[in-house]
Scaffold this motif. Structure first.
Motif, PDB file in Angstrom:
ATOM      1  N   ALA A  20      18.751  14.015 -15.063  1.00 51.14           N
ATOM      2  CA  ALA A  20      18.432  15.440 -14.821  1.00 51.14           C
ATOM      3  C   ALA A  20      19.009  15.876 -13.471  1.00 51.14           C
ATOM      4  N   ASP A  21      18.850  15.046 -12.440  1.00 45.20           N
ATOM      5  CA  ASP A  21      19.409  15.360 -11.117  1.00 45.20           C
ATOM      6  C   ASP A  21      20.929  15.475 -11.175  1.00 45.20           C
ATOM      7  N   LEU A  22      21.543  14.587 -11.933  1.00 47.55           N
ATOM      8  CA  LEU A  22      23.013  14.621 -12.034  1.00 47.55           C
ATOM      9  C   LEU A  22      23.467  15.896 -12.738  1.00 47.55           C
ATOM     10  N   ARG A  23      22.722  16.292 -13.776  1.00 39.78           N
ATOM     11  CA  ARG A  23      23.086  17.523 -14.501  1.00 39.78           C
ATOM     12  C   ARG A  23      22.971  18.736 -13.591  1.00 39.78           C
ATOM     13  N   GLU A  24      22.062  18.665 -12.624  1.00 37.93           N
ATOM     14  CA  GLU A  24      21.908  19.777 -11.657  1.00 37.93           C
ATOM     15  C   GLU A  24      23.007  19.780 -10.604  1.00 37.93           C
ATOM     16  N   ALA A  78      24.475   5.557 -20.307  1.00 41.75           N
ATOM     17  CA  ALA A  78      23.889   6.886 -20.531  1.00 41.75           C
ATOM     18  C   ALA A  78      24.861   7.972 -20.073  1.00 41.75           C
ATOM     19  N   CYS A  79      25.519   7.759 -18.931  1.00 41.05           N
ATOM     20  CA  CYS A  79      26.496   8.745 -18.435  1.00 41.05           C
ATOM     21  C   CYS A  79      27.650   8.913 -19.423  1.00 41.05           C
ATOM     22  N   ILE A  80      28.121   7.783 -19.975  1.00 36.09           N
ATOM     23  CA  ILE A  80      29.225   7.849 -20.942  1.00 36.09           C
ATOM     24  C   ILE A  80      28.768   8.636 -22.175  1.00 36.09           C
ATOM     25  N   ARG A  81      27.557   8.309 -22.636  1.00 38.78           N
ATOM     26  CA  ARG A  81      26.987   8.960 -23.833  1.00 38.78           C
ATOM     27  C   ARG A  81      26.863  10.458 -23.630  1.00 38.78           C
ATOM     28  N   GLU A  82      26.439  10.849 -22.433  1.00 35.04           N
ATOM     29  CA  GLU A  82      26.122  12.262 -22.180  1.00 35.04           C
ATOM     30  C   GLU A  82      27.249  13.016 -21.481  1.00 35.04           C
ATOM     31  N   MET A 125      27.468  14.061  -9.464  1.00 28.44           N
ATOM     32  CA  MET A 125      28.307  12.867  -9.647  1.00 28.44           C
ATOM     33  C   MET A 125      27.515  11.615  -9.272  1.00 28.44           C
ATOM     34  N   LEU A 126      27.659  10.582 -10.090  1.00 25.45           N
ATOM     35  CA  LEU A 126      26.998   9.296  -9.823  1.00 25.45           C
ATOM     36  C   LEU A 126      28.051   8.329  -9.288  1.00 25.45           C
ATOM     37  N   ILE A 127      27.717   7.642  -8.186  1.00 23.18           N
ATOM     38  CA  ILE A 127      28.719   6.762  -7.560  1.00 23.18           C
ATOM     39  C   ILE A 127      28.109   5.388  -7.267  1.00 23.18           C
ATOM     40  N   PHE A 128      28.672   4.362  -7.857  1.00 20.72           N
ATOM     41  CA  PHE A 128      28.256   2.992  -7.569  1.00 20.72           C
ATOM     42  C   PHE A 128      29.062   2.513  -6.362  1.00 20.72           C
ATOM     43  N   ILE A 129      28.358   2.029  -5.358  1.00 18.00           N
ATOM     44  CA  ILE A 129      29.051   1.666  -4.113  1.00 18.00           C
ATOM     45  C   ILE A 129      28.871   0.180  -3.806  1.00 18.00           C
ATOM     46  N   ALA A 130      29.983  -0.513  -3.620  1.00 26.82           N
ATOM     47  CA  ALA A 130      29.907  -1.933  -3.233  1.00 26.82           C
ATOM     48  C   ALA A 130      29.543  -2.016  -1.758  1.00 26.82           C
ATOM     49  N   THR A 131      28.649  -2.952  -1.453  1.00 28.48           N
ATOM     50  CA  THR A 131      28.179  -3.100  -0.068  1.00 28.48           C
ATOM     51  C   THR A 131      28.399  -4.558   0.390  1.00 28.48           C
ATOM     52  N   SER A 140      26.013  -8.764 -12.321  1.00 24.66           N
ATOM     53  CA  SER A 140      24.694  -9.441 -12.291  1.00 24.66           C
ATOM     54  C   SER A 140      23.699  -8.623 -11.491  1.00 24.66           C
ATOM     55  N   ASP A 141      23.827  -7.345 -11.523  1.00 27.62           N
ATOM     56  CA  ASP A 141      22.941  -6.410 -10.819  1.00 27.62           C
ATOM     57  C   ASP A 141      22.671  -5.208 -11.726  1.00 27.62           C
ATOM     58  N   PRO A 142      21.631  -4.418 -11.409  1.00 28.16           N
ATOM     59  CA  PRO A 142      21.275  -3.294 -12.297  1.00 28.16           C
ATOM     60  C   PRO A 142      22.351  -2.209 -12.371  1.00 28.16           C
ATOM     61  N   GLY A 143      22.232  -1.360 -13.374  1.00 27.90           N
ATOM     62  CA  GLY A 143      23.109  -0.182 -13.475  1.00 27.90           C
ATOM     63  C   GLY A 143      23.751   0.041 -14.826  1.00 27.90           C
ATOM     64  N   LEU A 144      23.861  -1.020 -15.651  1.00 28.82           N
ATOM     65  CA  LEU A 144      24.612  -0.845 -16.903  1.00 28.82           C
ATOM     66  C   LEU A 144      24.014   0.221 -17.825  1.00 28.82           C
ATOM     67  N   PRO A 145      22.690   0.235 -18.049  1.00 26.64           N
ATOM     68  CA  PRO A 145      22.156   1.294 -18.934  1.00 26.64           C
ATOM     69  C   PRO A 145      22.475   2.695 -18.414  1.00 26.64           C
ATOM     70  N   LEU A 146      22.500   2.851 -17.090  1.00 25.86           N
ATOM     71  CA  LEU A 146      22.805   4.164 -16.515  1.00 25.86           C
ATOM     72  C   LEU A 146      24.266   4.549 -16.769  1.00 25.86           C
ATOM     73  N   VAL A 147      25.166   3.604 -16.617  1.00 23.74           N
ATOM     74  CA  VAL A 147      26.576   3.854 -16.925  1.00 23.74           C
ATOM     75  C   VAL A 147      26.713   4.270 -18.386  1.00 23.74           C
TER      76      VAL A 147
END
Ligand code: SAM
Length: 269
Positions: free
Chosen positions: A67-71, A96-100, A1-7, A87-94
């Motif tokens: 690959a780590d998430l799939r494991e 990709a997760c939706i796509r896959e 599971m991938l988790i975006f955390i506000a800090t 205004s911070d990184p992460g959108l391409p990863l989101v």
């Protein structure tokens, strides 16, 4: 599971119990800047493998993370401050997760534009966030025209170095408009200063603006909005070489108002 955390965006106490529990349970923590996130992690005695994940390497990291998430690994994502993806990184990863079909979630928390909106005293029922304002004069003026016309509160990031020139540009376009400068939120010198561009310029010329800044523009009253609309049509003609008819159509679309209304205002009917 991938988790975006506000800090936290300044005060290290501003982190939720769920965020801390999730960080403690992570196999890997992706950090925009590992040294920066270490300050927070050390404050809560969290020791986990960290991996840098910022705008210049997020694409190349993607395959390994997926690959780590799939494991079945638990991977958390932190930005330097506030809510990742804003205004911070992460959108391409989101994406990709939706796509896959890989599950992901986000743990809410501090977000400077939202906190600034809460403090501004401006209308909260309709607002837009536009990230960082353009640096160059022409694109800045063009963006300001759009923001000044918007029928709700506009929220933008600004730097202390550029605040005065942005306020001057607003002063030239809409001297009566109410603005707010929210600075150093959640920190020792937090302030939210409200006023017209002229009033804010007078203050910040005396006390040079420091720290992190969110600029808010309150919606204008209808007559002011009408003036802005006329200016927008002129600007569209000038910048994009549109005919009056085309510019009216474009302005109506951009502002979500009927074409007939723009026509009426522009032709003073
Ligand atoms: N994702 C972050 C968030 O949720 O707040 C925003 C990241 S953006 C790269 C950084 C900008 O956010 C700063 O340049 C500033 O405009 C604004 N910002 C961040 N922390 C702030 C604070 N404590 N007070 C005021 N503005 C802040």
């Amino acid at each position: 599971m991938l988790i975006f955390i506000a800090t936290p965006i300044g005060n290290l106490e501003d982190i939720s119990g769920r965020a801390l529990e999730t960080l403690k349970a992570s196999d890997l923590i992706l950090c925009e800047d590992t040294r920066h996130s270490q300050i927070l992690l050390q404050r809560y005695s969290i020791q986990k493998p960290l991996l840098s994940f910022h705008q210049f390497n997020e694409k190349e990291r993607e395959a390994r993370i997926l690959a780590d998430l799939r494991e079945g690994k638990t991977i958390s994502v932190l930005s330097d401050a506030g809510t990742p993806l804003i205004s911070d990184p992460g959108l391409p990863l989101v994406q990709a997760c939706i796509r896959e079909g890989i599950p992901f979630t986000a743990i809410p928390g501090p977000c400077s534009p939202i906190l600034a909106l809460s403090l501004s005293g401006f209308e909260t029922d309709r607002f837009q966030f536009v990230g960082f304002l353009p640096r160059e004069k022409g694109p800045l003026k063009e963006t300001l025209h759009t923001l000044l016309f918007y029928r709700g509160t506009s929220i933008a990031f600004e730097s202390p170095e550029r605040l005065l020139s942005t306020l001057s540009a607003i002063e030239a376009l809409a001297p009566e408009r109410e603005l707010a400068v929210a600075r150093e939120l959640t920190k020792k010198f937090e302030e939210c200063r409200r006023g017209t561009a002229t009033e804010l310029l007078a203050h910040f010329r005396e006390c040079a603006p420091r720290g992190e800044i969110v600029l808010l523009i309150r919606a204008g009253s209808p007559p002011e909005t009408e003036i802005d609309l006329v200016e927008m049509v002129e600007l569209l003609k000038e910048l994009h070489g549109l005919s009056t008819k085309e510019a009216i159509r474009a302005a109506a679309k951009l502002k979500g108002v009927p074409k007939s209304e723009v026509y009426r205002i522009v032709h003073c009917i």
